[in-house]
Design a protein around this motif. Structure first.
Motif, PDB file in Angstrom:
ATOM      1  N   ARG A 165       0.842  -1.190   0.000  1.00 42.40           N
ATOM      2  CA  ARG A 165       0.000   0.000   0.000  1.00 42.40           C
ATOM      3  C   ARG A 165       0.879   1.242   0.000  1.00 42.40           C
ATOM      4  NH1 ARG A 165      -3.242  -1.812   5.228  1.00 42.40           N
ATOM      5  NH2 ARG A 165      -1.361  -3.078   5.371  1.00 42.40           N
ATOM      6  N   ASP A 166       0.263   2.365  -0.361  1.00 40.73           N
ATOM      7  CA  ASP A 166       1.031   3.599  -0.335  1.00 40.73           C
ATOM      8  C   ASP A 166       1.124   4.115   1.104  1.00 40.73           C
ATOM      9  OD1 ASP A 166      -1.401   4.846   0.295  1.00 40.73           O
ATOM     10  OD2 ASP A 166      -1.788   5.399  -1.782  1.00 40.73           O
ATOM     11  N   GLY A 167       1.950   5.161   1.264  1.00 40.42           N
ATOM     12  CA  GLY A 167       2.206   5.668   2.595  1.00 40.42           C
ATOM     13  C   GLY A 167       0.965   6.173   3.302  1.00 40.42           C
ATOM     14  N   GLU A 168       0.080   6.828   2.560  1.00 39.61           N
ATOM     15  CA  GLU A 168      -1.132   7.370   3.184  1.00 39.61           C
ATOM     16  C   GLU A 168      -2.023   6.260   3.712  1.00 39.61           C
ATOM     17  OE1 GLU A 168      -4.936  10.233   2.007  1.00 39.61           O
ATOM     18  OE2 GLU A 168      -3.204  10.063   0.659  1.00 39.61           O
ATOM     19  N   SER A 169      -2.155   5.187   2.926  1.00 42.76           N
ATOM     20  CA  SER A 169      -2.973   4.055   3.367  1.00 42.76           C
ATOM     21  C   SER A 169      -2.357   3.376   4.591  1.00 42.76           C
ATOM     22  CB  SER A 169      -3.121   3.036   2.234  1.00 42.76           C
ATOM     23  OG  SER A 169      -3.783   3.607   1.117  1.00 42.76           O
ATOM     24  N   LEU A 170      -1.020   3.272   4.596  1.00 41.76           N
ATOM     25  CA  LEU A 170      -0.349   2.646   5.725  1.00 41.76           C
ATOM     26  C   LEU A 170      -0.569   3.442   7.007  1.00 41.76           C
ATOM     27  CD1 LEU A 170       3.030   1.621   4.049  1.00 41.76           C
ATOM     28  CD2 LEU A 170       1.249   0.074   4.872  1.00 41.76           C
ATOM     29  N   ARG A 171      -0.475   4.756   6.902  1.00 44.03           N
ATOM     30  CA  ARG A 171      -0.682   5.588   8.084  1.00 44.03           C
ATOM     31  C   ARG A 171      -2.130   5.534   8.559  1.00 44.03           C
ATOM     32  NH1 ARG A 171       3.540   8.926   9.259  1.00 44.03           N
ATOM     33  NH2 ARG A 171       5.223   8.979   7.715  1.00 44.03           N
ATOM     34  N   ARG A 172      -3.064   5.432   7.615  1.00 44.77           N
ATOM     35  CA  ARG A 172      -4.471   5.373   7.991  1.00 44.77           C
ATOM     36  C   ARG A 172      -4.801   4.035   8.658  1.00 44.77           C
ATOM     37  NH1 ARG A 172      -6.444   5.919   3.320  1.00 44.77           N
ATOM     38  NH2 ARG A 172      -6.844   3.700   2.939  1.00 44.77           N
ATOM     39  N   ASP A 173      -4.247   2.939   8.126  1.00 47.46           N
ATOM     40  CA  ASP A 173      -4.583   1.616   8.643  1.00 47.46           C
ATOM     41  C   ASP A 173      -3.746   1.203   9.853  1.00 47.46           C
ATOM     42  OD1 ASP A 173      -6.383   1.515   6.562  1.00 47.46           O
ATOM     43  OD2 ASP A 173      -5.093   0.301   5.264  1.00 47.46           O
ATOM     44  N   LEU A 174      -2.462   1.565   9.828  1.00 47.72           N
ATOM     45  CA  LEU A 174      -1.550   1.113  10.886  1.00 47.72           C
ATOM     46  C   LEU A 174      -1.183   2.207  11.869  1.00 47.72           C
ATOM     47  CD1 LEU A 174       0.923  -1.019   8.710  1.00 47.72           C
ATOM     48  CD2 LEU A 174      -1.104  -1.800   9.960  1.00 47.72           C
ATOM     49  N   GLY A 175      -1.462   3.463  11.492  1.00 48.20           N
ATOM     50  CA  GLY A 175      -1.068   4.584  12.335  1.00 48.20           C
ATOM     51  C   GLY A 175       0.328   5.066  11.975  1.00 48.20           C
ATOM     52  N   GLY A 176       0.743   6.193  12.509  1.00 49.94           N
ATOM     53  CA  GLY A 176       2.096   6.686  12.288  1.00 49.94           C
ATOM     54  C   GLY A 176       3.117   5.754  12.901  1.00 49.94           C
ATOM     55  N   PRO A 177       4.353   5.777  12.400  1.00 52.05           N
ATOM     56  CA  PRO A 177       5.385   4.864  12.918  1.00 52.05           C
ATOM     57  C   PRO A 177       5.576   4.951  14.431  1.00 52.05           C
ATOM     58  CG  PRO A 177       6.133   5.913  10.909  1.00 52.05           C
ATOM     59  CD  PRO A 177       4.844   6.584  11.277  1.00 52.05           C
ATOM     60  N   VAL A 178       5.653   6.151  14.967  1.00 49.00           N
ATOM     61  CA  VAL A 178       5.866   6.308  16.404  1.00 49.00           C
ATOM     62  C   VAL A 178       4.649   5.831  17.182  1.00 49.00           C
ATOM     63  CG1 VAL A 178       6.284   7.960  18.261  1.00 49.00           C
ATOM     64  CG2 VAL A 178       7.473   8.222  16.077  1.00 49.00           C
ATOM     65  N   GLU A 179       3.455   6.216  16.710  1.00 48.96           N
ATOM     66  CA  GLU A 179       2.229   5.806  17.402  1.00 48.96           C
ATOM     67  C   GLU A 179       2.077   4.290  17.378  1.00 48.96           C
ATOM     68  OE1 GLU A 179       2.448   8.149  15.198  1.00 48.96           O
ATOM     69  OE2 GLU A 179       2.000   9.954  16.363  1.00 48.96           O
ATOM     70  N   ALA A 180       2.408   3.677  16.242  1.00 49.08           N
ATOM     71  CA  ALA A 180       2.294   2.218  16.133  1.00 49.08           C
ATOM     72  C   ALA A 180       3.230   1.512  17.111  1.00 49.08           C
ATOM     73  CB  ALA A 180       2.598   1.782  14.703  1.00 49.08           C
ATOM     74  N   MET A 181       4.456   2.033  17.264  1.00 51.32           N
ATOM     75  CA  MET A 181       5.407   1.401  18.170  1.00 51.32           C
ATOM     76  C   MET A 181       5.079   1.669  19.642  1.00 51.32           C
ATOM     77  SD  MET A 181       7.453  -0.470  16.449  1.00 51.32           S
ATOM     78  CE  MET A 181       5.971  -0.832  15.484  1.00 51.32           C
ATOM     79  N   ARG A 182       4.474   2.806  19.907  1.00 50.87           N
ATOM     80  CA  ARG A 182       4.078   3.096  21.292  1.00 50.87           C
ATOM     81  C   ARG A 182       3.021   2.108  21.782  1.00 50.87           C
ATOM     82  NH1 ARG A 182       6.030   7.546  23.656  1.00 50.87           N
ATOM     83  NH2 ARG A 182       6.841   9.254  22.353  1.00 50.87           N
ATOM     84  N   LEU A 183       2.190   1.615  20.863  1.00 49.20           N
ATOM     85  CA  LEU A 183       1.136   0.678  21.246  1.00 49.20           C
ATOM     86  C   LEU A 183       1.705  -0.653  21.733  1.00 49.20           C
ATOM     87  CD1 LEU A 183      -1.470   1.276  18.377  1.00 49.20           C
ATOM     88  CD2 LEU A 183      -1.598   2.049  20.764  1.00 49.20           C
ATOM     89  N   VAL A 184       2.897  -1.024  21.240  1.00 49.15           N
ATOM     90  CA  VAL A 184       3.476  -2.320  21.617  1.00 49.15           C
ATOM     91  C   VAL A 184       4.651  -2.160  22.584  1.00 49.15           C
ATOM     92  CG1 VAL A 184       2.768  -3.423  19.465  1.00 49.15           C
ATOM     93  CG2 VAL A 184       4.998  -2.307  19.596  1.00 49.15           C
ATOM     94  N   SER A 185       4.999  -0.926  22.909  1.00 50.50           N
ATOM     95  CA  SER A 185       6.130  -0.701  23.816  1.00 50.50           C
ATOM     96  C   SER A 185       5.696  -0.882  25.266  1.00 50.50           C
ATOM     97  CB  SER A 185       6.705   0.701  23.617  1.00 50.50           C
ATOM     98  OG  SER A 185       5.775   1.682  24.027  1.00 50.50           O
ATOM     99  N   GLN A 186       6.687  -1.135  26.114  1.00 51.63           N
ATOM    100  CA  GLN A 186       6.456  -1.247  27.550  1.00 51.63           C
ATOM    101  C   GLN A 186       7.022   0.011  28.212  1.00 51.63           C
ATOM    102  OE1 GLN A 186       7.472  -5.157  29.261  1.00 51.63           O
ATOM    103  NE2 GLN A 186       7.881  -5.850  27.181  1.00 51.63           N
ATOM    104  N   PRO A 187       6.155   0.876  28.724  1.00 52.34           N
ATOM    105  CA  PRO A 187       6.615   2.149  29.285  1.00 52.34           C
ATOM    106  C   PRO A 187       7.731   2.000  30.320  1.00 52.34           C
ATOM    107  CG  PRO A 187       4.236   2.134  29.120  1.00 52.34           C
ATOM    108  CD  PRO A 187       4.684   0.741  28.786  1.00 52.34           C
TER     109      PRO A 187
END
Length: 259
Positions: free
Chosen positions: A38-60
Motif C-alpha cells: 500500500r502507499d504511505g497514506e494508506s499505511l498511516r491510515r490503517d496502521l497509524g504513524g510509525p511512532v504511534e504504532a510502536m508506542r502501542l506495543v512498547s512497555q513504558p
C-alpha cells in the motif's frame, strides 16, 4: 512510500523497544507490508504513524529505563563539554565545588563508560557485519582532539622553559588556548552524543565513539586545570599521572566498546 514508512517504523521501534523485541515486531510488520503493498497514506491510515504504532506495543517501564540510562550517559558527556555555553562554566564550577574532594572528571568518565558498557551489552544490542561506516573517521577525530589536549599538557608540564615562559608572560594567550580547548571539547562532544543515539538505533559499536568523546572531554577539562595552575604558579607535572589515568581508562573502554 512503503519503504519510507518502514524506515521510519524501524527507527521508532529501535528507539522505543529493546533490541530483541524491536527485531521481532519489525519482522511482523515487514510480513504485513509485503503481503499487502500500500502507499504511505494508506499505511498511516490503517496502521497509524510509525511512532504511534510502536508506542502501542512498547512497555513504558522498559522505555523509561532506557531514557534514564540515556540521560545519565548524556549528562556525563555534556556536563563538562557545555562549559563554554552561557551558564555552562558556572554549572561546572558549582559541580566541582560540590565534589571538591573527588576527581570529578574521573567520576564522570567512569560513570559514562560503565553505563554504556552495561546497557549496550551483547544480549541487549546487536552487532551486524563489519564496523559501521563513520565509526573509524569519528574515532580519528576524537583522537586528534585528545592529541591537542596532550600537547597543551606537554607544554605545561614537560617543557617548563621556552614556550611556557612565553605563555606565562602573555596570560591572554593562555586564555585563548583555554577557549580553543573548551570549544573543541564542546563540538567533539556533539559527535559523541550523536553516536550514543546511533548505538541505540543501529549498532552498539557506535558506543566506542561516545566512549572516546567522553575521554576527550574529561582530558580537556583536566588540561584546562593545568593551564590555570600554570598561571597561578602551581605544579602542572603533578597532574600528568591523573591525565594519563583518564586516557588509559578511556582508551580501554573504547576498545571494549568496539567488541
Amino acid at each position: 512510500m512503503k519503504k519510507d514508512y518502514f524506515t521510519q517504523l524501524t527507527r521508532a521501534a529501535r528507539w522505543l523497544l529493546p533490541p530483541e523485541e524491536a527485531r521481532e515486531v519489525l519482522a511482523e510488520y515487514r510480513d504485513i507490508l509485503d503481503a499487502a503493498p500500500r502507499d504511505g497514506e494508506s499505511l498511516r491510515r490503517d496502521l497509524g504513524g510509525p511512532v504511534e504504532a510502536m508506542r502501542l506495543v512498547s512497555q513504558p517501564k522498559l522505555y523509561h529505563r532506557w531514557l534514564a540510562a540515556f540521560a545519565v550517559m548524556a549528562a556525563c558527556l555534556l556536563l563538562p563539554a557545555a562549559a563554554p555555553l552561557p551558564g555552562g562554566w558556572r554549572l561546572w564550577g558549582f559541580f566541582q565545588q560540590f565534589l571538591y574532594r573527588f576527581p570529578v572528571e574521573l567520576m564522570l568518565l567512569s560513570a559514562g563508560l560503565g553505563v554504556s558498557l552495561v546497557w549496550f551489552r551483547r544480549r541487549e544490542a546487536g552487532k551486524e557485519g563489519p564496523l559501521p561506516r563513520g565509526v573509524t573517521p569519528l574515532l580519528a577525530l576524537q583522537l586528534a582532539g585528545m592529541a591537542v589536549a596532550w600537547s597543551v599538557l606537554y607544554l605545561a608540564a614537560v617543557q617548563p622553559q621556552g614556550p611556557m615562559d612565553f605563555l606565562q608572560a602573555h596570560a591572554g594567550l593562555a586564555g585563548h588556548i583555554a577557549d580553543i580547548l573548551l570549544w573543541m571539547g564542546f563540538l567533539l562532544s556533539l559527535t559523541g552524543l550523536w553516536a550514543l543515539v546511533q548505538a541505540r538505533l543501529a549498532d552498539r559499536r557506535w558506543r566506542a565513539v561516545y566512549a572516546l568523546s567522553l575521554t576527550m572531554t574529561a582530558l580537556v577539562m583536566a588540561a584546562l586545570s593545568v593551564l590555570w595552575d600554570m598561571r597561578l604558579d602551581g605544579s602542572p607535572a603533578d597532574s600528568l599521572p591523573y591525565c594519563a589515568l583518564l586516557t588509559v581508562l578511556g582508551l580501554a573502554g573504547t576498545g571494549v566498546s568496539l567488541c
